[in-house]
Design an enzyme around this catalytic site. Structure first.
Site, PDB file in Angstrom:
ATOM      1  N   GLU A   1     -31.582   3.889 -28.064  1.00 10.25           N
ATOM      2  CA  GLU A   1     -31.951   3.434 -26.728  1.00 10.25           C
ATOM      3  C   GLU A   1     -32.582   2.042 -26.777  1.00 10.25           C
ATOM      4  O   GLU A   1     -32.263   1.171 -25.955  1.00 10.25           O
ATOM      5  CB  GLU A   1     -32.919   4.422 -26.070  1.00 10.25           C
ATOM      6  CG  GLU A   1     -32.282   5.726 -25.644  1.00 10.25           C
ATOM      7  CD  GLU A   1     -33.186   6.530 -24.722  1.00 10.25           C
ATOM      8  OE1 GLU A   1     -33.987   5.926 -23.984  1.00 10.25           O
ATOM      9  OE2 GLU A   1     -33.091   7.773 -24.735  1.00 10.25           O
TER      10      GLU A   1
ATOM     11  N   SER B   1     -22.943  15.838 -41.408  1.00  5.30           N
ATOM     12  CA  SER B   1     -22.589  17.087 -42.087  1.00  5.30           C
ATOM     13  C   SER B   1     -21.128  17.397 -41.811  1.00  5.30           C
ATOM     14  O   SER B   1     -20.514  16.843 -40.902  1.00  5.30           O
ATOM     15  CB  SER B   1     -23.451  18.270 -41.618  1.00  5.30           C
ATOM     16  OG  SER B   1     -24.820  18.026 -41.814  1.00  5.30           O
TER      17      SER B   1
ATOM     18  N   ASP C   1     -28.120  14.625 -27.317  1.00 10.53           N
ATOM     19  CA  ASP C   1     -29.094  13.639 -26.847  1.00 10.53           C
ATOM     20  C   ASP C   1     -30.322  14.372 -26.339  1.00 10.53           C
ATOM     21  O   ASP C   1     -30.405  14.753 -25.171  1.00 10.53           O
ATOM     22  CB  ASP C   1     -28.487  12.778 -25.739  1.00 10.53           C
ATOM     23  CG  ASP C   1     -29.403  11.637 -25.328  1.00 10.53           C
ATOM     24  OD1 ASP C   1     -30.500  11.511 -25.923  1.00 10.53           O
ATOM     25  OD2 ASP C   1     -29.036  10.873 -24.421  1.00 10.53           O
TER      26      ASP C   1
ATOM     27  N   ASP D   1     -35.483  10.918 -24.745  1.00 10.20           N
ATOM     28  CA  ASP D   1     -35.452   9.866 -23.733  1.00 10.20           C
ATOM     29  C   ASP D   1     -36.736   9.057 -23.826  1.00 10.20           C
ATOM     30  O   ASP D   1     -37.828   9.626 -24.004  1.00 10.20           O
ATOM     31  CB  ASP D   1     -35.334  10.431 -22.316  1.00 10.20           C
ATOM     32  CG  ASP D   1     -33.882  10.622 -21.884  1.00 10.20           C
ATOM     33  OD1 ASP D   1     -32.985  10.191 -22.621  1.00 10.20           O
ATOM     34  OD2 ASP D   1     -33.655  11.222 -20.809  1.00 10.20           O
TER      35      ASP D   1
END
Length: 842
Positions: free
Chosen positions: A215, A282, A354, A357
């Protein structure tokens, strides 16, 4: 009559000088011998003290906290098979075994989670401790103990008793303080607590997370470049594109663009905060019985983390009431995180959900102790904490929290560069929960008997989010586990850049229902897998993520899976160890299309001739990143120089953040997607450079660097010389002399984009060092479960003097595995040591 002639001048003095020299020589010899003897005695003493902490595996111990005897049966690879009358006693045995082999590692992980590294290492780890305290993950782990289900609390408590039983044994029997590192640092070890195990899960989340840094970097690029060029550098994974992302300047007025390099926490092996390129990866794939030659399900898994000595993984077998389980554990947790039972196999890969934030919190101009919310200004929640610092005064830190999360200083993650005046930044993150039931979920998955039961257990997993690939004897499935933040459709940046935290449309509205997590059960193809690739093509806010860990390995995996109608354990192993780079095969014809076979004749030894030789080698290369070949090194050096040439004139020092070649960026530029070929023109020069010209210059620079670094003919270069796996001791790895004892380094095949992934360091002076990859590999065949195989990257022991410190490392490097059985008779027959734990008499 005798005649005495006078001696010439100086003869007597010469004799005296000779005597003096002889005396001096004898004393120097004596001092040298004494010094050598002193050093030898010192080395013997050091070895004796260090060897005292080597555990004896064939031994009997009377310990407190057991209800009945426990046996820890160790095979020739030091894998413990733990037998007990109850699950609690088995978890006790696992704690005892972990502490025997990895006590220093466990205490260091706990100390890291607690934010207490500076008590040992002084000011160099102060920033790390400060951020850990601000995130408050250890207190949140303590709060989470109460929300675990009864079976999990019992397992945590029994495991802690097992760890503490070994600590008590070390103290009572003078076993060298439990690890040689304790002779160099604080020897006191606090007893293990259930919260310590929960804190280690959260610590793993730190190591696997990169969205915060993504971000910040995207916001900084948005201030420098137009949106099209930002898309080039940080491209979306193939699929539905993002529409109408605002410029960051409109979200954070007053923030100025800058090309200065990012400031970040103190780097180094002690930091649990990785750069975004090293934040988890992975592989896992599965086959249904109809796609398996032997008629049973197949499962392969190799989770990737940063390399260290010892590594994070530890093999073990637990004999539980719900059935025996075997596979990879993490010292500090009572859990087989990836492995199998007789009926179920489970694998984990980073989901790249995600779950973070960054919020911009506006301060009250009249009272900086308040921040703006949708309902007006509110006071921060504040608390003070004291960090003790070795050889320095303690540091008091004021912790501040808002409704969105903890306040982070601008000095961390370069947040100051994207935070407007009069604001502070906070972090929303699913891992920052005091009601985290991830351990209960993980133990539920381990105990499950069917695919459906494992998926249902995953409902209670919070963080770090994982893709769970699971098979039973008939079915296969992939389920994303972990809490998905509920964002509103009107979120200003769709979770991709920092946003005003007081605007209701930007705030999280709790979590999405578990049904929203991606799930695939019994696909028609009979094959499923994940290489951290994009899972779903859903619009925001059900998108899962805009940042995925792979767009390349998945292409090679599909090719290998589709090349056979049916698969075997061996074909799954072959895929797990595959070193062919789809990326090299795709990009080289693109960037070299106007260079192949077009060069003019050039004299031997000239740069032009060397370029021709390099192009000839690459033209005949199949993309295999083999350690014994020169082509992978030439290719890697060329692509590295090419990307840097494309972006350096636009980004300046900020270009250093792009340490790894992004194949999608290179492809966009050389295919001129949405005008991306503009990157090829150097801003500061008068002429307009073409992409072919930039590619040629980059190749010449790469060849010059290779000549200066390695010398010799191009044909004599070896990828393995540059691509050595560095399994370094996090504390002693840079200490003179000791580093030769504690570090494990090996030439390896693979690369950034191969299935057998060996992610490179990316930064100078050793950009191609292998620092991140599969620390654990397992392949399970449920047609014959006992034929399943396992390996870890170093060894079971964390003691540098143990033969088990690195004995599995050479097998791992060669792509070999060891068998591990669930048959108790076979385990006992192959035992090289049995540790018997008996309840202490009262």
């Amino acid at each position: 009559m005798s005649l005495r002639l006078p001696l010439p001048n100086g003869w007597v003095r010469g004799v005296n000088n000779g005597a003096e020299m002889g005396t001096l020589f004898r004393w120097l010899l004596r001092l040298s011998l004494a010094g050598m003897a002193f050093i030898l005695i010192g080395l013997i003493a050091v070895y004796y003290l260090a060897s005292r902490s080597l555990p004896e595996y064939d031994a009997d111990h009377r310990v407190a906290g057991l209800s009945a005897p426990v046996e820890i049966v160790r095979d020739n690879n030091n894998v413990p098979h733990i037998f007990g009358d109850s699950d609690a006693d088995v978890f006790f045995g696992l704690g005892f075994a972990h502490a025997q082999d990895r006590l220093w590692q466990m205490t260091m992980m706990r100390r890291t989670a607690q934010g207490r590294l500076s008590e040992l290492f002084g000011e160099r780890t102060l920033k790390i401790d400060e951020l850990l305290r601000r995130l408050d993950i250890y207190r949140l782990a303590q709060d989470s103990v109460a929300v675990q289900d009864p079976d999990t609390r019992a397992a945590l408590e029994a495991y802690a008793r097992g760890v503490n039983a070994w600590i008590t044994t070390v103290n009572d029997q003078a076993k060298g303080r439990g690890a040689p590192e304790f002779f160099l640092f604080e020897p006191e070890v606090a007893y293990w607590q259930p919260a310590d195990s929960l804190a280690i899960i959260k610590l793993m989340g730190l190591r696997l997370s990169a969205h915060l840094e993504q971000e910040v970097l995207r916001a900084r690029l948005s201030l420098l470049l137009d949106e099209g060029r930002v898309r080039d550098l940080m491209p979306d994974a193939p699929g539905r594109g993002l529409i109408d992302l605002p410029d960051y300047a409109s979200l954070a007025p007053g923030v100025q663009p800058s090309t200065a390099p990012l400031t970040r926490l103190a780097a180094g092996p002690l930091s649990p905060f990785p750069r975004r390129a090293l934040a988890g990866a992975s592989n896992a794939w599965a086959a249904a019985p109809g796609r398996a030659a032997a008629g049973g399900t197949l499962l392969a898994n190799d989770p990737h983390m940063g390399f260290a000595a010892p590594g994070p993984w530890y093999l073990a077998r637990l004999d539980l009431s719900t059935g025996a389980v075997i596979g990879g554990t993490i010292p500090g947790m009572p859990l087989v995180l990836a492995g199998r039972s007789d009926r179920l196999g489970w694998a984990v890969t980073s989901s790249y959900l995600d779950d973070q934030d960054v919020f911009l919190e506006q301060l009250n101009p009249d009272n900086p102790e308040e921040y703006r919310t949708p309902d007006g200004f509110k006071p921060f929640e504040t608390r003070r904490t004291i960090i003790k610092v070795a050889d320095a005064a303690p540091v008091t830190v004021t912790l501040r929290w808002t409704e969105n999360g903890p306040v982070l200083p601008g000095t961390h993650y370069d947040l100051a560069s994207v935070t407007p005046p009069g604001h502070v930044s906070t972090l929303g993150w699913t891992i920052l929960s005091g009601a985290d039931t991830s351990m209960s979920a993980a133990l539920g998955i381990m105990r499950a008997q069917t695919v459906d039961a494992a998926i249902e257990a995953g409902r209670f997993f919070v963080a770090p989010s994982q893709n769970l690939t699971v098979v039973d004897q008939e079915r296969i499935a992939l389920q994303t586990i972990g809490a998905m933040p509920r964002r509103l459709a009107g979120h200003q940046s769709m979770g991709r850049m920092p946003v005003p935290g007081w605007r209701a449309e930007n705030r999280w509205q709790g979590r999405l229902n578990y049904a929203a997590n991606p799930r695939v059960i019994d696909p028609d193809s009979g094959i499923l897998g994940n290489t951290n690739n994009k899972l779903v093509d859903r619009p925001f806010p059900l998108h899962v993520s805009y940042h995925w860990g792979d767009t390349q390995r998945i292409q090679r995996w599909r090719r290998l899976m589709e090349s056979r109608k049916v698969h075997t354990r061996e074909s799954f192993i072959e895929a797990q160890l595959d070193t062919v780079s789809f990326t090299a095969r795709a990009l080289l014809p693109l960037i070299g299309r106007d260079l192949w076979f077009t060069g003019e004749p050039a004299p031997a030894g000239s740069p032009e001739r060397r370029r021709q030789q390099a192009l000839d080698l690459l033209a005949e290369w199949n993309g295999e990143m083999n350690e014994h070949l020169p082509e992978p090194l030439i290719y890697a050096a060329w692509l590295r120089r090419l990307q840097d040439r494309l972006i350096r004139d636009d980004l300046g020092p900020l270009a250093d953040e792009f340490t790894h070649v992004d194949p999608l960026f290179i492809e966009r530029v050389f295919r001129n997607v949405d005008g991306a070929s503009a990157w090829c023109d150097i801003r500061q020069s008068g002429p307009v450079e073409s992409c072919t010209e930039i590619a040629r210059r980059a190749l010449d620079e790469a060849l010059l660097w290779l000549d200066e670094t390695y010398g010799g003919q191009l044909q004599s270069l070896r990828w393995g010389e540059a691509h050595q796996a560095w399994h370094d001791h996090p504390v002693l790895g840079e200490t003179p002399f000791l580093k030769w004892v504690v570090n494990i380094r090996q030439p390896t095949s693979g690369g950034d984009n191969t299935l057998n992934r060996g992610l490179t360091r990316g930064s100078a002076p050793d950009p191609f060092t292998n620092v991140h990859g599969a620390g654990y590999r397992g392949v399970y065949d449920f047609a014959d479960p006992e034929s399943s195989v396992f390996i870890i990257a170093t060894g079971q022991s964390g003691h540098p003097l143990s033969r088990h410190y690195d004995d599995l490392g050479e097998l791992w490097r060669r792509g070999e595995y060891i068998p591990m059985t669930l048959d108790p008779d076979l385990a006992r027959a192959a035992a090289v040591g049995i540790t018997r734990l008996r309840p202490r008499r009262k």
